[in-house]
Motif scaffolding. Structure first.
Motif, short mmCIF file in Angstrom:
data_model
loop_
_atom_site.label_atom_id
_atom_site.label_comp_id
_atom_site.label_asym_id
_atom_site.label_seq_id
_atom_site.Cartn_x
_atom_site.Cartn_y
_atom_site.Cartn_z
N GLU A 15 0.97 -1.56 0.23
CA GLU A 15 -0.03 -0.16 0.13
C GLU A 15 1.18 1.30 -0.36
N ASP A 55 -10.56 -4.02 2.43
CA ASP A 55 -10.69 -2.69 2.21
C ASP A 55 -10.50 -1.52 2.56
N THR A 115 -6.36 1.62 -0.04
CA THR A 115 -7.10 2.41 -1.16
C THR A 115 -6.18 1.74 -2.48
N HIS A 116 -5.08 1.74 -2.32
CA HIS A 116 -3.74 1.87 -3.49
C HIS A 116 -3.93 0.46 -3.94
#
Length: 234
Positions: free
Chosen positions: A165, A206, A209-210
């Motif tokens: 991430e 979940d 984001t990336h």
């Protein structure tokens, strides 16, 4: 026409096209690394399904190519110097195919080693940890009353996702704008973790984001879509 008769594996899985690279695999997270790579590079190959559910990877023919009894493995009739080359270990195969085709591995030495460090990161950390989560969360390990092993591997898998991430926070692919074997090595494992292993909620996927956006980009690639289904199970 290349003669592959010296390789016992061809007696169980005969080559219909001995001039093409022979792939012995199954669509597992490690197996699809190679099928995706072959689809991305366009290198001609012939896939052979090795059914690990029937212990086919432990047959004498397969062990003659990979004594560790794991898929995937390849037999390249046009190896270095034009001599056939047998190779196992998915990440070693990715590196070999990248160097053979001149694709998906930066030519700049510094970026090449940076790519290889992420390839090894997947091999040494992501694969083993995600696989243990699968065992303890979905398979026989679920029956173990002591949940400390699952918690250990869950926590480490979640941490590793956090590493990716952070890496993807300001870049499209692991190496920035350049899609490489580092991405190919990870896509199937992340997909498997939240899909087949049913661990999406377990590792709080979940909340990221990336990584989800990167996974969606990767899975949208036509070569990836094809490679995920090779060799065909039917």
């Amino acid at each position: 026409m290349p003669d592959l008769s010296a390789f016992p594996i061809t007696t169980r899985w005969p080559a219909q096209h001995p001039d093409r690279l022979q792939l012995y695999s199954l669509p597992t997270p490690n197996g699809v690394k190679v099928s995706i790579m072959l689809e991305e590079t366009g290198l001609p190959y012939e896939p052979h399904l090795v059914d690990i559910g029937k212990n086919e990877s432990w047959t004498p023919e397969f062990l003659s190519l990979n004594p560790n009894g794991k898929i995937p493995a390849i037999l390249d009739p046009d190896g270095p110097g034009g001599t056939p080359l047998a190779l196992f270990e998915s990440s070693a195969i990715l590196l070999y195919l990248a160097e053979k085709t001149g694709k998906l591995l930066p030519s700049d030495p510094a970026r090449r080693y940076e790519t290889l460090q992420w390839l090894i990161f997947q091999t040494a950390a992501m694969g083993p940890m995600f696989g243990q989560v699968g065992f303890f969360h979905k398979f026989a390990g679920r029956e173990i009353e002591d949940k400390r092993p699952l918690e250990r591997f869950r926590a480490e898998s979640q941490r590793l996702l956090g590493v990716i991430e952070g890496r993807l926070a300001d870049r499209e692919w692991i190496m920035g704008d350049e899609y490489t074997i580092a991405d190919i090595s990870m896509l199937g494992w992340v997909r498997n973790l939240i899909g087949f292993y049913e661990a999406r909620e377990l590792v709080a996927f979940d909340s990221l984001t990336h990584v989800p956006a990167w996974l969606e980009r990767g899975l949208a690639r036509p070569a990836v879509q094809r490679g995920l289904k090779i060799p065909s199970r039917t």
